[in-house]
Enzyme design. Structure first.
Site, short mmCIF file in Angstrom:
data_model
loop_
_atom_site.label_atom_id
_atom_site.label_comp_id
_atom_site.label_asym_id
_atom_site.label_seq_id
_atom_site.Cartn_x
_atom_site.Cartn_y
_atom_site.Cartn_z
N SER A 17 0.81 -1.22 0.00
CA SER A 17 0.00 0.00 0.00
C SER A 17 0.84 1.27 0.00
O SER A 17 1.84 1.37 0.71
CB SER A 17 -0.92 0.01 1.23
N THR A 64 -8.94 -1.29 2.88
CA THR A 64 -8.72 -1.70 1.50
C THR A 64 -9.04 -3.19 1.32
O THR A 64 -9.55 -3.84 2.23
CB THR A 64 -7.30 -1.29 1.03
N LYS A 68 -13.54 -4.04 2.26
CA LYS A 68 -14.40 -2.87 2.07
C LYS A 68 -15.89 -3.13 2.31
O LYS A 68 -16.60 -2.26 2.80
CB LYS A 68 -14.20 -2.27 0.67
N ASP A 104 -13.81 6.51 -2.83
CA ASP A 104 -13.27 5.98 -4.10
C ASP A 104 -13.91 6.65 -5.31
O ASP A 104 -13.23 7.04 -6.26
CB ASP A 104 -13.49 4.47 -4.19
N GLY A 129 -15.93 -5.25 -15.69
CA GLY A 129 -15.92 -5.80 -14.34
C GLY A 129 -17.16 -5.37 -13.58
O GLY A 129 -17.72 -4.30 -13.84
N GLY A 131 -17.43 -6.12 -9.90
CA GLY A 131 -17.16 -6.46 -8.50
C GLY A 131 -17.29 -5.24 -7.61
O GLY A 131 -17.96 -4.25 -7.95
N GLY A 132 -16.59 -5.29 -6.47
CA GLY A 132 -16.65 -4.21 -5.49
C GLY A 132 -16.19 -2.87 -6.05
O GLY A 132 -16.77 -1.82 -5.74
N ALA A 133 -15.15 -2.90 -6.87
CA ALA A 133 -14.61 -1.64 -7.41
C ALA A 133 -15.66 -0.95 -8.28
O ALA A 133 -15.85 0.27 -8.21
CB ALA A 133 -13.34 -1.93 -8.21
N GLY A 242 -4.52 4.13 -12.47
CA GLY A 242 -5.27 4.81 -11.41
C GLY A 242 -4.48 5.50 -10.30
O GLY A 242 -5.00 5.66 -9.19
P1 ATR Z 1 -12.89 -5.89 -6.70
O1 ATR Z 1 -13.35 -5.58 -5.32
O2 ATR Z 1 -11.46 -5.54 -7.00
O3 ATR Z 1 -13.83 -5.37 -7.76
P2 ATR Z 1 -14.05 -8.49 -7.00
O4 ATR Z 1 -15.26 -8.05 -6.29
O5 ATR Z 1 -13.47 -9.85 -6.70
O6 ATR Z 1 -12.86 -7.49 -6.79
O7 ATR Z 1 -14.34 -8.39 -8.58
C1 ATR Z 1 -13.38 -8.72 -9.51
C2 ATR Z 1 -13.92 -8.41 -10.91
O8 ATR Z 1 -12.92 -8.73 -11.88
C3 ATR Z 1 -15.14 -9.24 -11.30
O9 ATR Z 1 -15.95 -8.47 -12.15
C4 ATR Z 1 -14.50 -10.39 -12.06
O10 ATR Z 1 -15.36 -11.04 -12.99
P3 ATR Z 1 -16.38 -12.18 -12.48
O11 ATR Z 1 -17.49 -11.47 -11.76
O12 ATR Z 1 -16.82 -12.87 -13.70
O13 ATR Z 1 -15.58 -13.06 -11.55
C5 ATR Z 1 -13.43 -9.67 -12.80
N1 ATR Z 1 -12.36 -10.55 -13.25
C6 ATR Z 1 -11.37 -11.07 -12.49
N2 ATR Z 1 -10.54 -11.83 -13.24
C7 ATR Z 1 -11.04 -11.78 -14.52
C8 ATR Z 1 -10.65 -12.35 -15.77
N3 ATR Z 1 -9.56 -13.12 -15.86
N4 ATR Z 1 -11.41 -12.09 -16.84
C9 ATR Z 1 -12.48 -11.30 -16.77
N5 ATR Z 1 -12.91 -10.74 -15.62
C10 ATR Z 1 -12.20 -10.96 -14.53
#
Ligand code: ATR
Length: 275
Positions: A17, A64, A68, A104, A129, A131-133, A242
């Site tokens: 970090s 982090t 989160k 964020d 994506g 996910g959480g981000a 970023g």
């Molecule tokens: P974060 O908090 O960093 O967003 P997360 O909640 O685990 O982490 O989400 C990770 C994101 O990256 C998800 O959208 C994941 O896709 P899935 O929902 O299908 O798992 C995406 N991701 C991670 N590795 C990937 C890969 N190799 N190809 C495509 N998407 C990927």
């Protein structure tokens, strides 16, 4: 006896970090006497560690990956933006209670709109994506009134859930990662997957990119991230990582804690040099 106000960042792992460096630079610049620690805490120890930090007089924490979402449940109050995001990156300990906020989204907006001069109003935005981000940035991006915001994800269900969750706030839709509609040009593509961090290179949607497209990777590193390399190779107008969002979200947290907003430009410059 005067004691120095204590802050820190909690994550797992957390050794990489940059937050301690950034907050020390902010403190120096604004002449605030603070201490900022790196706190590596496993998920099953999160609650104990947060409460111990509070009990021993700590004033605030950055939270982090991967904590989160989990930490939101420990908060006595949540800001509206943290509640919408379902995620917290900033805790403040005041009057015996825990306040949770999420800086964020505003950090990303400030970097895009102010530092990079990207026009978000009327823009067609693609987020990779779901996910959480992504959850943390969709609300603030929709507030800027883009023409459209599409969330593409490998697991379509997660993109659809997010699109539904934010559908009242603006024109948001979902699609599969490898079947991104390209009927309109994307002004902005944001990589919010964790693929690069894990050393994976998914099939980023090449047809979505044009010479007008600004590409932004929420991830950052000493070397260009796979997404930022891909974007440059496919002729994006600009491709950046970023770092700016990292420094801007930190400045918002610092402001919440110290009621003074540091100037981010010199810190960002220094980070890139010393990174
Ligand atoms: P974060 O908090 O960093 O967003 P997360 O909640 O685990 O982490 O989400 C990770 C994101 O990256 C998800 O959208 C994941 O896709 P899935 O929902 O299908 O798992 C995406 N991701 C991670 N590795 C990937 C890969 N190799 N190809 C495509 N998407 C990927």
């Amino acid at each position: 006896m005067t004691t120095i106000d204590r802050y820190g960042v909690m994550g797992y792992p957390v050794s990489h970090s940059r937050s301690p460096v950034i907050h020390r630079l902010f403190a120096l610049q604004t002449q605030q006497d603070i201490q900022y620690e790196l706190l590596q805490v496993a998920p099953d120890k999160l609650e104990t560690a947060v409460r111990q930090f509070q009990r021993t007089g700590g004033k605030g924490l950055n939270i982090t990956v991967p904590h989160k979402s989990a930490v939101a449940k420990l908060c006595d109050q949540l800001s509206e933006r943290a509640a919408t995001a379902g995620a917290v990156n900033t805790l403040s300990f005041r009057d015996g209670s825990i306040h949770g906020d999420n800086t964020d989204g505003i950090g990303l907006l400030r970097d895009l709109a102010i530092n990079q001069g990207v026009l978000l109003e009327g823009a067609n935005i693609l987020i990779l994506g779901a996910g959480g981000a992504t959850r943390g940035i969709v609300g603030p991006l929709l507030e800027m009134q883009p023409a459209s915001l599409r969330i593409a994800n490998r697991t379509i269900d997660k993109a659809e859930i997010l699109a539904k969750h934010f559908s009242r706030s603006g024109p948001v839709s979902a699609c599969r990662f490898n079947v991104v509609p390209v009927t309109e040009k994307y002004d902005l593509i944001i990589n919010a997957t964790s693929a690069g961090v894990k050393g994976e290179v998914p099939p980023y949607p090449a047809a979505a990119i044009s010479p007008e497209t600004f590409c932004y990777d929420l991830s950052y590193g000493l070397q260009p991230t796979p997404f930022s390399v891909w974007a440059r190779e496919h002729g994006a107008k600009k491709s950046i990582m970023g770092w700016g969002m990292l420094v801007e979200q930190a400045a918002e947290s610092f402001n919440i804690w110290r009621n003074i907003r540091p100037d981010t430009a010199p810190v960002l410059k220094q980070m890139k040099i010393t990174a």
